[in-house]
Design a protein around this motif. Sequence first.
Motif, PDB file in Angstrom:
ATOM      1  N   LYS A   1       9.323  -7.383  16.780  1.00 37.92           N
ATOM      2  CA  LYS A   1       9.826  -6.215  17.518  1.00 37.92           C
ATOM      3  C   LYS A   1       9.685  -4.942  16.694  1.00 37.92           C
ATOM      4  O   LYS A   1       9.241  -3.906  17.200  1.00 37.92           O
ATOM      5  CB  LYS A   1      11.302  -6.410  17.889  1.00 37.92           C
ATOM      6  N   LEU A   2      10.048  -5.006  15.428  1.00 33.34           N
ATOM      7  CA  LEU A   2       9.928  -3.839  14.557  1.00 33.34           C
ATOM      8  C   LEU A   2       8.469  -3.434  14.354  1.00 33.34           C
ATOM      9  O   LEU A   2       8.140  -2.244  14.325  1.00 33.34           O
ATOM     10  CB  LEU A   2      10.591  -4.116  13.206  1.00 33.34           C
ATOM     11  N   ALA A   3       7.592  -4.421  14.219  1.00 28.86           N
ATOM     12  CA  ALA A   3       6.164  -4.135  14.040  1.00 28.86           C
ATOM     13  C   ALA A   3       5.585  -3.474  15.289  1.00 28.86           C
ATOM     14  O   ALA A   3       4.811  -2.509  15.186  1.00 28.86           O
ATOM     15  CB  ALA A   3       5.411  -5.418  13.706  1.00 28.86           C
ATOM     16  N   VAL A   4       5.934  -3.973  16.469  1.00 30.85           N
ATOM     17  CA  VAL A   4       5.468  -3.363  17.722  1.00 30.85           C
ATOM     18  C   VAL A   4       5.998  -1.938  17.825  1.00 30.85           C
ATOM     19  O   VAL A   4       5.257  -1.016  18.180  1.00 30.85           O
ATOM     20  CB  VAL A   4       5.890  -4.209  18.946  1.00 30.85           C
ATOM     21  N   ASP A   5       7.246  -1.746  17.489  1.00 31.29           N
ATOM     22  CA  ASP A   5       7.845  -0.419  17.520  1.00 31.29           C
ATOM     23  C   ASP A   5       7.090   0.530  16.597  1.00 31.29           C
ATOM     24  O   ASP A   5       6.744   1.657  16.991  1.00 31.29           O
ATOM     25  CB  ASP A   5       9.312  -0.521  17.103  1.00 31.29           C
TER      26      ASP A   5
ATOM     27  N   SER B   1       4.759   3.467  18.072  1.00 30.38           N
ATOM     28  CA  SER B   1       5.252   4.809  17.737  1.00 30.38           C
ATOM     29  C   SER B   1       4.151   5.644  17.106  1.00 30.38           C
ATOM     30  O   SER B   1       3.989   6.831  17.420  1.00 30.38           O
ATOM     31  CB  SER B   1       6.429   4.729  16.764  1.00 30.38           C
ATOM     32  N   GLU B   2       3.388   5.028  16.197  1.00 33.32           N
ATOM     33  CA  GLU B   2       2.279   5.731  15.544  1.00 33.32           C
ATOM     34  C   GLU B   2       1.242   6.177  16.581  1.00 33.32           C
ATOM     35  O   GLU B   2       0.761   7.309  16.543  1.00 33.32           O
ATOM     36  CB  GLU B   2       1.619   4.839  14.495  1.00 33.32           C
ATOM     37  N   LEU B   3       0.896   5.290  17.492  1.00 32.91           N
ATOM     38  CA  LEU B   3      -0.090   5.639  18.519  1.00 32.91           C
ATOM     39  C   LEU B   3       0.460   6.701  19.472  1.00 32.91           C
ATOM     40  O   LEU B   3      -0.238   7.657  19.813  1.00 32.91           O
ATOM     41  CB  LEU B   3      -0.515   4.394  19.307  1.00 32.91           C
ATOM     42  N   MET B   4       1.706   6.536  19.893  1.00 34.57           N
ATOM     43  CA  MET B   4       2.299   7.488  20.830  1.00 34.57           C
ATOM     44  C   MET B   4       2.401   8.886  20.238  1.00 34.57           C
ATOM     45  O   MET B   4       2.183   9.881  20.930  1.00 34.57           O
ATOM     46  CB  MET B   4       3.680   7.007  21.265  1.00 34.57           C
TER      47      MET B   4
ATOM     48  N   ARG C   1       2.582  -3.776   7.627  1.00 35.84           N
ATOM     49  CA  ARG C   1       1.925  -4.844   6.853  1.00 35.84           C
ATOM     50  C   ARG C   1       2.942  -5.808   6.239  1.00 35.84           C
ATOM     51  O   ARG C   1       2.665  -6.981   6.076  1.00 35.84           O
ATOM     52  CB  ARG C   1       1.014  -4.252   5.793  1.00 35.84           C
ATOM     53  N   THR C   2       4.132  -5.301   5.913  1.00 37.15           N
ATOM     54  CA  THR C   2       5.178  -6.150   5.352  1.00 37.15           C
ATOM     55  C   THR C   2       5.750  -7.093   6.420  1.00 37.15           C
ATOM     56  O   THR C   2       6.048  -8.249   6.135  1.00 37.15           O
ATOM     57  CB  THR C   2       6.312  -5.288   4.749  1.00 37.15           C
ATOM     58  N   LEU C   3       5.864  -6.613   7.632  1.00 38.56           N
ATOM     59  CA  LEU C   3       6.467  -7.392   8.714  1.00 38.56           C
ATOM     60  C   LEU C   3       5.516  -8.408   9.345  1.00 38.56           C
ATOM     61  O   LEU C   3       5.958  -9.308  10.048  1.00 38.56           O
ATOM     62  CB  LEU C   3       6.966  -6.456   9.821  1.00 38.56           C
ATOM     63  N   THR C   4       4.216  -8.248   9.123  1.00 35.69           N
ATOM     64  CA  THR C   4       3.221  -9.095   9.783  1.00 35.69           C
ATOM     65  C   THR C   4       2.393  -9.859   8.754  1.00 35.69           C
ATOM     66  O   THR C   4       2.469  -9.594   7.564  1.00 35.69           O
ATOM     67  CB  THR C   4       2.293  -8.255  10.676  1.00 35.69           C
ATOM     68  N   ASP C   5       1.598 -10.796   9.248  1.00 35.93           N
ATOM     69  CA  ASP C   5       0.767 -11.610   8.366  1.00 35.93           C
ATOM     70  C   ASP C   5      -0.630 -11.047   8.188  1.00 35.93           C
ATOM     71  O   ASP C   5      -1.308 -11.376   7.222  1.00 35.93           O
ATOM     72  CB  ASP C   5       0.695 -13.041   8.904  1.00 35.93           C
TER      73      ASP C   5
ATOM     74  N   SER D   1      -2.097   4.266   6.391  1.00 31.08           N
ATOM     75  CA  SER D   1      -1.568   4.610   5.080  1.00 31.08           C
ATOM     76  C   SER D   1      -0.127   5.070   5.266  1.00 31.08           C
ATOM     77  O   SER D   1       0.353   5.202   6.374  1.00 31.08           O
ATOM     78  CB  SER D   1      -2.409   5.714   4.439  1.00 31.08           C
ATOM     79  N   GLY D   2       0.547   5.310   4.203  1.00 29.61           N
ATOM     80  CA  GLY D   2       1.904   5.819   4.287  1.00 29.61           C
ATOM     81  C   GLY D   2       2.934   4.726   4.529  1.00 29.61           C
ATOM     82  O   GLY D   2       2.626   3.532   4.588  1.00 29.61           O
ATOM     83  N   PHE D   3       4.174   5.163   4.647  1.00 31.95           N
ATOM     84  CA  PHE D   3       5.294   4.245   4.751  1.00 31.95           C
ATOM     85  C   PHE D   3       5.241   3.385   6.015  1.00 31.95           C
ATOM     86  O   PHE D   3       5.510   2.196   5.971  1.00 31.95           O
ATOM     87  CB  PHE D   3       6.616   5.020   4.696  1.00 31.95           C
ATOM     88  N   GLY D   4       4.885   3.986   7.155  1.00 32.19           N
ATOM     89  CA  GLY D   4       4.826   3.232   8.408  1.00 32.19           C
ATOM     90  C   GLY D   4       3.855   2.071   8.345  1.00 32.19           C
ATOM     91  O   GLY D   4       4.139   0.969   8.811  1.00 32.19           O
TER      92      GLY D   4
END
Length: 134
Positions: A50-54, A58-61, A108-112, A100-103
């Motif tokens: 859920k957090l990864a999708v968000d 959000s980045e695309l939107m 990458r941390t939340l997904t494989d 790049s950046g925090f997002g």
Amino acid sequence: MSAAHRTDDPTSRVELRLAAVADRLPILRAATEAFALVSDLDIDAVTDLKLAVDEACSELMSRASAGAELSCILSCNGDGVRVTASAALSVDADESSLGSGFGWHVLRTLTDEARISHAHAEAGVTVIEFVKRR
């Protein structure tokens, strides 16, 4: 093997198309949570997804062209859930900060695995794809 794990089963794939505006994020979160639960992800993986999708959407939107549509495809196989999110970006969108950046670090941390590509270059469509394994 449950129906949600068979790749030939129509319930193993869901596609959402909605306006690329931030107030649609709760719809994406709810659909992602429901899909992840029926795909037998544990509660921690559901939360991560859920957090990864968000984050991805959000980045695309935030860079989408006016009136653009966001597409989010959730698909399940025996290994986990793959998400493919895409939107047409504004001509003046800063694509250099995507990936790049925090997002991006959070994603990458939340997904494989995660990647960004540009489909339909003439239309300016950017795709963020990632996988959350069981």
